[in-house]
Design a protein around this motif. Structure first.
Motif, PDB file in Angstrom:
ATOM      1  N   SER A 224      45.965  63.650 127.049  1.00  0.00           N
ATOM      2  CA  SER A 224      46.777  64.820 126.695  1.00  0.00           C
ATOM      3  C   SER A 224      46.649  65.150 125.217  1.00  0.00           C
ATOM      4  O   SER A 224      46.617  66.318 124.828  1.00  0.00           O
ATOM      5  N   GLU A 225      46.550  64.126 124.364  1.00  0.00           N
ATOM      6  CA  GLU A 225      46.366  64.377 122.934  1.00  0.00           C
ATOM      7  C   GLU A 225      45.009  65.002 122.657  1.00  0.00           C
ATOM      8  O   GLU A 225      44.878  65.902 121.819  1.00  0.00           O
ATOM      9  N   LEU A 226      43.969  64.541 123.359  1.00  0.00           N
ATOM     10  CA  LEU A 226      42.633  65.124 123.195  1.00  0.00           C
ATOM     11  C   LEU A 226      42.632  66.589 123.613  1.00  0.00           C
ATOM     12  O   LEU A 226      42.014  67.433 122.954  1.00  0.00           O
ATOM     13  N   CYS A 227      43.321  66.893 124.698  1.00  0.00           N
ATOM     14  CA  CYS A 227      43.394  68.278 125.164  1.00  0.00           C
ATOM     15  C   CYS A 227      44.075  69.160 124.133  1.00  0.00           C
ATOM     16  O   CYS A 227      43.661  70.307 123.894  1.00  0.00           O
ATOM     17  N   TYR A 228      45.121  68.642 123.487  1.00  0.00           N
ATOM     18  CA  TYR A 228      45.859  69.430 122.504  1.00  0.00           C
ATOM     19  C   TYR A 228      44.999  69.734 121.283  1.00  0.00           C
ATOM     20  O   TYR A 228      44.930  70.870 120.805  1.00  0.00           O
ATOM     21  N   PHE A 229      44.319  68.710 120.753  1.00  0.00           N
ATOM     22  CA  PHE A 229      43.592  68.885 119.501  1.00  0.00           C
ATOM     23  C   PHE A 229      42.232  69.564 119.676  1.00  0.00           C
ATOM     24  O   PHE A 229      41.665  70.052 118.701  1.00  0.00           O
ATOM     25  N   THR A 230      41.693  69.603 120.880  1.00  0.00           N
ATOM     26  CA  THR A 230      40.398  70.249 121.093  1.00  0.00           C
ATOM     27  C   THR A 230      40.493  71.520 121.918  1.00  0.00           C
ATOM     28  O   THR A 230      39.601  72.364 121.863  1.00  0.00           O
ATOM     29  N   GLY A 231      41.564  71.637 122.703  1.00  0.00           N
ATOM     30  CA  GLY A 231      41.684  72.770 123.612  1.00  0.00           C
ATOM     31  C   GLY A 231      40.855  72.624 124.865  1.00  0.00           C
ATOM     32  O   GLY A 231      40.782  73.534 125.685  1.00  0.00           O
ATOM     33  N   ASN A 232      40.221  71.465 125.039  1.00  0.00           N
ATOM     34  CA  ASN A 232      39.393  71.223 126.213  1.00  0.00           C
ATOM     35  C   ASN A 232      40.225  70.674 127.357  1.00  0.00           C
ATOM     36  O   ASN A 232      41.323  70.159 127.157  1.00  0.00           O
ATOM     37  N   SER A 233      39.678  70.720 128.560  1.00  0.00           N
ATOM     38  CA  SER A 233      40.362  70.191 129.733  1.00  0.00           C
ATOM     39  C   SER A 233      40.121  68.685 129.837  1.00  0.00           C
ATOM     40  O   SER A 233      39.207  68.144 129.192  1.00  0.00           O
ATOM     41  N   PRO A 234      40.918  67.975 130.676  1.00  0.00           N
ATOM     42  CA  PRO A 234      40.699  66.532 130.865  1.00  0.00           C
ATOM     43  C   PRO A 234      39.308  66.194 131.385  1.00  0.00           C
ATOM     44  O   PRO A 234      38.818  65.085 131.192  1.00  0.00           O
ATOM     45  N   ALA A 235      38.649  67.179 132.024  1.00  0.00           N
ATOM     46  CA  ALA A 235      37.318  66.923 132.570  1.00  0.00           C
ATOM     47  C   ALA A 235      36.318  66.561 131.474  1.00  0.00           C
ATOM     48  O   ALA A 235      35.350  65.826 131.721  1.00  0.00           O
ATOM     49  N   VAL A 236      36.524  67.047 130.254  1.00  0.00           N
ATOM     50  CA  VAL A 236      35.602  66.743 129.153  1.00  0.00           C
ATOM     51  C   VAL A 236      35.685  65.263 128.789  1.00  0.00           C
ATOM     52  O   VAL A 236      34.658  64.598 128.584  1.00  0.00           O
ATOM     53  N   ALA A 237      36.909  64.724 128.722  1.00  0.00           N
ATOM     54  CA  ALA A 237      37.070  63.288 128.444  1.00  0.00           C
ATOM     55  C   ALA A 237      36.452  62.461 129.568  1.00  0.00           C
ATOM     56  O   ALA A 237      35.798  61.432 129.310  1.00  0.00           O
ATOM     57  N   ASN A 238      36.639  62.900 130.810  1.00  0.00           N
ATOM     58  CA  ASN A 238      36.041  62.188 131.938  1.00  0.00           C
ATOM     59  C   ASN A 238      34.514  62.185 131.843  1.00  0.00           C
ATOM     60  O   ASN A 238      33.854  61.183 132.146  1.00  0.00           O
ATOM     61  N   ALA A 239      33.946  63.313 131.403  1.00  0.00           N
ATOM     62  CA  ALA A 239      32.498  63.406 131.273  1.00  0.00           C
ATOM     63  C   ALA A 239      31.980  62.482 130.173  1.00  0.00           C
ATOM     64  O   ALA A 239      30.910  61.875 130.305  1.00  0.00           O
ATOM     65  N   LEU A 240      32.731  62.376 129.081  1.00  0.00           N
ATOM     66  CA  LEU A 240      32.348  61.449 128.003  1.00  0.00           C
ATOM     67  C   LEU A 240      32.236  60.021 128.533  1.00  0.00           C
ATOM     68  O   LEU A 240      31.304  59.285 128.205  1.00  0.00           O
ATOM     69  N   VAL A 241      33.220  59.631 129.340  1.00  0.00           N
ATOM     70  CA  VAL A 241      33.225  58.288 129.914  1.00  0.00           C
ATOM     71  C   VAL A 241      32.060  58.124 130.886  1.00  0.00           C
ATOM     72  O   VAL A 241      31.347  57.109 130.869  1.00  0.00           O
ATOM     73  N   LYS A 242      31.854  59.125 131.707  1.00  0.00           N
ATOM     74  CA  LYS A 242      30.782  59.050 132.710  1.00  0.00           C
ATOM     75  C   LYS A 242      29.406  58.965 132.051  1.00  0.00           C
ATOM     76  O   LYS A 242      28.489  58.297 132.553  1.00  0.00           O
ATOM     77  N   ASN A 243      29.236  59.636 130.893  1.00  0.00           N
ATOM     78  CA  ASN A 243      27.954  59.632 130.188  1.00  0.00           C
ATOM     79  C   ASN A 243      27.725  58.377 129.358  1.00  0.00           C
ATOM     80  O   ASN A 243      26.681  58.216 128.736  1.00  0.00           O
ATOM     81  N   GLY A 244      28.728  57.500 129.300  1.00  0.00           N
ATOM     82  CA  GLY A 244      28.571  56.257 128.564  1.00  0.00           C
ATOM     83  C   GLY A 244      28.877  56.358 127.084  1.00  0.00           C
ATOM     84  O   GLY A 244      28.586  55.427 126.314  1.00  0.00           O
ATOM     85  N   ALA A 245      29.473  57.485 126.649  1.00  0.00           N
ATOM     86  CA  ALA A 245      29.812  57.640 125.238  1.00  0.00           C
ATOM     87  C   ALA A 245      31.192  57.094 124.908  1.00  0.00           C
ATOM     88  O   ALA A 245      31.496  56.817 123.741  1.00  0.00           O
ATOM     89  N   ALA A 246      32.043  56.956 125.910  1.00  0.00           N
ATOM     90  CA  ALA A 246      33.414  56.498 125.683  1.00  0.00           C
ATOM     91  C   ALA A 246      33.867  55.684 126.881  1.00  0.00           C
ATOM     92  O   ALA A 246      33.172  55.595 127.894  1.00  0.00           O
ATOM     93  N   GLU A 247      35.055  55.107 126.743  1.00  0.00           N
ATOM     94  CA  GLU A 247      35.618  54.335 127.841  1.00  0.00           C
ATOM     95  C   GLU A 247      37.118  54.551 127.897  1.00  0.00           C
ATOM     96  O   GLU A 247      37.756  54.845 126.879  1.00  0.00           O
ATOM     97  N   PHE A 248      37.669  54.414 129.091  1.00  0.00           N
ATOM     98  CA  PHE A 248      39.115  54.389 129.259  1.00  0.00           C
ATOM     99  C   PHE A 248      39.583  52.958 129.094  1.00  0.00           C
ATOM    100  O   PHE A 248      38.883  52.011 129.473  1.00  0.00           O
ATOM    101  N   PHE A 249      40.772  52.788 128.520  1.00  0.00           N
ATOM    102  CA  PHE A 249      41.376  51.467 128.470  1.00  0.00           C
ATOM    103  C   PHE A 249      42.883  51.613 128.571  1.00  0.00           C
ATOM    104  O   PHE A 249      43.433  52.691 128.334  1.00  0.00           O
ATOM    105  N   GLU A 250      43.533  50.565 128.971  1.00  0.00           N
ATOM    106  CA  GLU A 250      44.973  50.580 129.190  1.00  0.00           C
ATOM    107  C   GLU A 250      45.681  49.875 128.043  1.00  0.00           C
ATOM    108  O   GLU A 250      45.224  48.837 127.560  1.00  0.00           O
ATOM    109  N   THR A 251      46.778  50.460 127.602  1.00  0.00           N
ATOM    110  CA  THR A 251      47.588  49.817 126.573  1.00  0.00           C
ATOM    111  C   THR A 251      49.013  49.690 127.079  1.00  0.00           C
ATOM    112  O   THR A 251      49.532  50.606 127.733  1.00  0.00           O
TER     113      THR A 251
END
Length: 813
Positions: A224-251
């Motif tokens: 949600s913070e990424l969506c606010y600061f970039t204006g992009n949809s959650p699908a962009v973050a999902n694509a980053l993870v799928k492409n191997g550039a980022a990862e999800f983690f739990e805190t």
């Protein structure tokens, strides 16, 4: 043979009922009222979730179907809650299962999920002949060799979720399906995103690059913070993870660190003579075993909380439980800690900031009688108590107690039902009660206890009004008067704290082109976009649409766009420019998106880490900081002149509440209200904290205009993507109202106003119209409205619109 009356989730309002089902002999012992079941429903006998309302030995139905399974070990709803569901269905114009879902924490809900497996009869050649997406779907099932849930199939494939794919394959006989009822579950962690080493070498789209750069600077962020600061949809973050550039983690999250595992410590509460008189009367009612409703009305800082906490002590000592409702804005960690320290592990908290798993755990604690006190927002009114002895609604005037989604219930109405069922006291508390509540108290329908003075040495703050038409303003900061500036400066130098209210988010409230005079509006809503400096974007506060800010006008193409208006972000910039040595803290919807944010921000202010706290309504109510001796209202004029009949009541309440934040300690408080209309009577009465005179003025207006409490209001809303269809539906409904009110329902007195567009006439791509009816909320009137909703639900004339009804909504326009 036994039969069960079942509310089915798949039922539409136009034919909703308690449906009769046969209870098979093998599950007779399991089937009980209050348990959920899986049943076949509709012509296709599709599996659906249901709730048993009653087990009977007779049924008038023919060709009845059998319950497939009982899904709960124990009843999740008591007899009281089942009766409440029937009560709500009649008043909220919704299905029975809509009411059931509202009563259960979202993580405890059940859903039907579909699973698929490849048919043994299908050949490789047949699969190869399919179009690409269907072929990939079948090959995945072939590799698994067993049934796989539909959502997991799409999650593991590179194709977009499309229900037509399995539907087509089922018709061809290429795959097999089965469906099961499963429970929804949340988790106790927050999902974050972070970049992986070597992300720079991954080929990214422009939007993915923007998101990656934010992560590079921030280290990690929620989606949600990424969506606010970039204006992009959650699908962009999902694509980053799928492409191997980022990862999800739990805190791990720990929202309610104030909750105690101990027994709590009931420190002695000293009451004034006025408080003692109120306590004595309320205590007697609470312990009488009779249902009653009381209004505890007292000025800000008069100690209403102390009074009802003493009543809570008495009820708990009698062996019964207590439900305390607070508005969303008022459930601060500061307020919560007071009750947790006093009642310890007996406290359970119901709040929207809890994860689904946390909500389930809190709900179970109450259901198992492990917690005797529930503190929560609107949905807490459904807490599963078995021995309820007291219900308190604090700040009862707050609009957040009224649900704007199906079921459209008022927590006060639900609380009245529960108080009547349990023969207990319902206590409404407020410094500025709803006009309807105070009128009921004066007429004797409610009991009334009044607190006229502030507790202890605290006095009502001195209030000054600044006329912004003529007042000297600060250079480069015209939103702040010289008088307010001097007061903030003196307060800061005296090491005192200041609270400032500006009830608008964003930096500038709109952007306009100097060349063509066009205001930049949201493409989905009839509202202007607001500029946010934190992400340099124009944003819609209704549908979430955003776009980067540029000087180029989207209408004429010329570089003439400029900012106008002001919001919290701009005022923060102004304050930091004017008071370079002071620390300024902003609280609004943009700074409190993260979990724990309220607790952290308010805790920092309470510890004295900040000199000035400024923000929207969340800084105006429910806060008690002894070191705050100055309150400033940047502007209140917009609230005063809304076209809602409650606008004056809401403005008076907001001003009274925010002024009441000042001078709650030993030092004298001051409040400064900036306005373009200082002669306005509401501002003058709020400055005097004179609710009684406000009420006398407002009740005369309400009587003359025939508004509540002299009638009830029913709003029929119509929404649709085509305005002509929406208008046509409104005309059809108006004809139905005229016909029914002149024939079968001619004894129902009502005034039907002509259909009009809503204040925001288009939202999220949907046009919105309203038909307002002044009426009496009688059984006959509700039956008439229900008939109209059912007719519009089956008439093809209304197939392209959505129609709903809402009794006594918070806002009618």
């Amino acid at each position: 043979m036994k039969f069960a009356k079942v509310a089915v989730e798949a039922a539409n309002y136009s034919f909703d009922s308690e449906f009769d089902y046969i209870v098979p002999p093998e599950i007779e012992n399991e089937a009980q009222a209050g348990k959920r079941v899986t049943v076949p429903f509709g012509n296709g006998n599709k599996k659906s979730v249901g709730m048993i309302f009653e087990i009977t030995s007779e049924s008038q139905g023919k060709r009845l179907k059998k319950i497939i399974s009982v899904d709960d070990e124990k009843p999740v709803l008591s007899e009281e809650m089942l009766r409440l569901a029937l009560f709500m269905k009649d008043r909220c114009f919704c299905t029975l299962y809509d009411c059931v879902k509202a009563m259960l924490p979202s993580g405890l809900g059940r859903k039907i999920v579909n699973s698929y497996a490849l048919s043994t009869d299908v050949t490789g050649e047949q699969i190869d002949a399919l179009e690409a997406n269907a072929r990939e779907f079948c090959r995945f099932l072939e590799e698994r060799g067993t049934f796989v849930r539909e959502d997991l199939v799409f999650k593991n494939l590179s194709i977009k979720a499309d229900k037509s794919i399995p539907s087509t394959l089922l018709k061809k006989g290429y795959i097999l399906s089965q469906s099961d009822s499963v429970r929804r579950l949340g988790d106790v962690t927050s999902r974050m995103v972070r970049l992986l080493p070597g992300w720079e070498e991954v080929r990214l789209t422009q939007k993915q690059k923007e998101t990656a750069l934010v992560l590079r600077d921030a280290g990690a962020a929620t989606v949600s913070e990424l969506c606010y600061f970039t204006g992009n949809s959650p699908a962009v973050a999902n694509a980053l993870v799928k492409n191997g550039a980022a990862e999800f983690f739990e805190t791990a999250v720990d929202y309610y660190s104030a909750l105690s595992d101990g027994e709590g410590e009931r420190k002695e509460i000293s009451l004034t003579s006025e408080q003692q008189a109120a306590f004595d009367e309320l205590r007697a009612k609470a312990l009488s075993g009779e249902r009653s409703t009381y209004l505890l009305y007292g000025v800000t800082g008069s100690g209403k909380t102390s009074v009802y906490m003493r009543v809570m002590d008495e009820v708990l000592d009698s062996g019964k439980s207590v439900l305390l409702l607070v508005p969303e804005i008022g459930l601060t960690p500061q307020a919560l800690s007071i009750f947790c320290k006093r009642y310890g592990k007996n406290v359970a908290v119901f709040h929207s900031a809890l994860s689904m798993r946390e909500r389930i755990e809190q709900w179970k604690r109450v259901k198992n009688s492990e917690a005797k006190v529930v503190i929560g927002t609107r949905s807490a009114v459904f807490a599963p108590f078995e021995n309820l002895g007291l219900i308190i609604i604090d700040e009862e005037q707050e609009h957040t107690y009224k649900s704007e989604q199906t079921p459209r219930y008022d927590a006060a109405d639900v609380a009245k039902f529960r108080a009547a069922y349990n023969n207990c006291l319902l206590l409404l508390a407020s410094a500025t009660p709803r006009v309807e509540s105070y009128a009921a108290a004066l007429k004797g329908r409610y009991g009334l206890c009044t607190l006229t003075g502030r507790y202890g040495a605290a006095d009502i703050p001195e209030v000054k009004t600044v006329d912004m038409r003529t007042a000297e303003k600060m250079p480069d900061c015209p939103e702040i008067s010289k008088e307010l500036y001097e007061s903030i400066k003196a307060n800061t130098e005296a090491h005192k704290q200041t609270i400032l209210l500006i009830n608008r988010r964003g930096f500038n409230t709109f952007a306009v082109c100097d060349s063509c005079a066009q205001v930049i509006n949201c493409p989905n809503c009839s509202i202007s976009l607001t500029y946010h400096s934190a992400n340099n974007r124009l944003m819609c506060h209704y549908c979430g649409y955003s776009r980067p800010f540029t000087k180029e006008c989207p209408t004429c193409g010329k570089p003439g766009v400029r900012y106008a208006g002001f919001g919290t972000q701009k005022i923060q910039d102004d304050l930091e420019s004017l008071f370079k040595d002071a620390k300024v803290l902003r609280m609004d919807a943009d700074t409190t998106t993260a979990k724990n944010s309220h607790e952290k921000l308010l805790g920092a202010f309470e510890r004295g880490e900040y000199d000035i706290l400024m923000g929207t309504q969340m800084v105006a109510k429910g806060l008690d900081f002894p070191n705050v001796t100055l309150v400033g209202v940047i502007s209140v004029d917009q609230q005063l002149y809304n076209d809602d009949f409650r606008s004056l009541e809401k403005a008076f309440s907001l001003l009274t509440q925010v002024v009441g934040r000042s001078g709650r300690g030993e030092s004298k408080g001051i409040a400064i209200i900036q306005t373009l209309t200082p002669e306005n009577e509401i501002i003058r009465l709020a400055a005097l904290q004179d609710y009684d005179r406000f009420f006398k003025t407002e009740i005369r207006i309400r009587k003359g205009m025939q508004y509540p409490p002299f009638c009830d209001l029913c709003v029929i809303g119509v929404t649709g993507s085509e305005e002509s269809a929406v208008r046509g539906a409104c005309e059809g409904i108006t004809r139905l109202l005229s016909l029914k009110s002149s024939e079968e329902y001619k004894d129902e007195k009502m005034i039907v106003l002509r259909p009009v567009p809503a204040r925001v006439a288009r939202m999220g791509g949907k046009f919105r119209y309203r038909i307002i009816i002044k009426c009496r909320n009688s059984a006959g009137f509700r039956r008439m409205i229900s008939e109209i909703l059912k007719e519009t639900g089956t008439d093809k004339m209304y197939k392209n619109v959505t129609v709903y009804a809402d009794i006594n909504p918070d806002a009618v326009l």
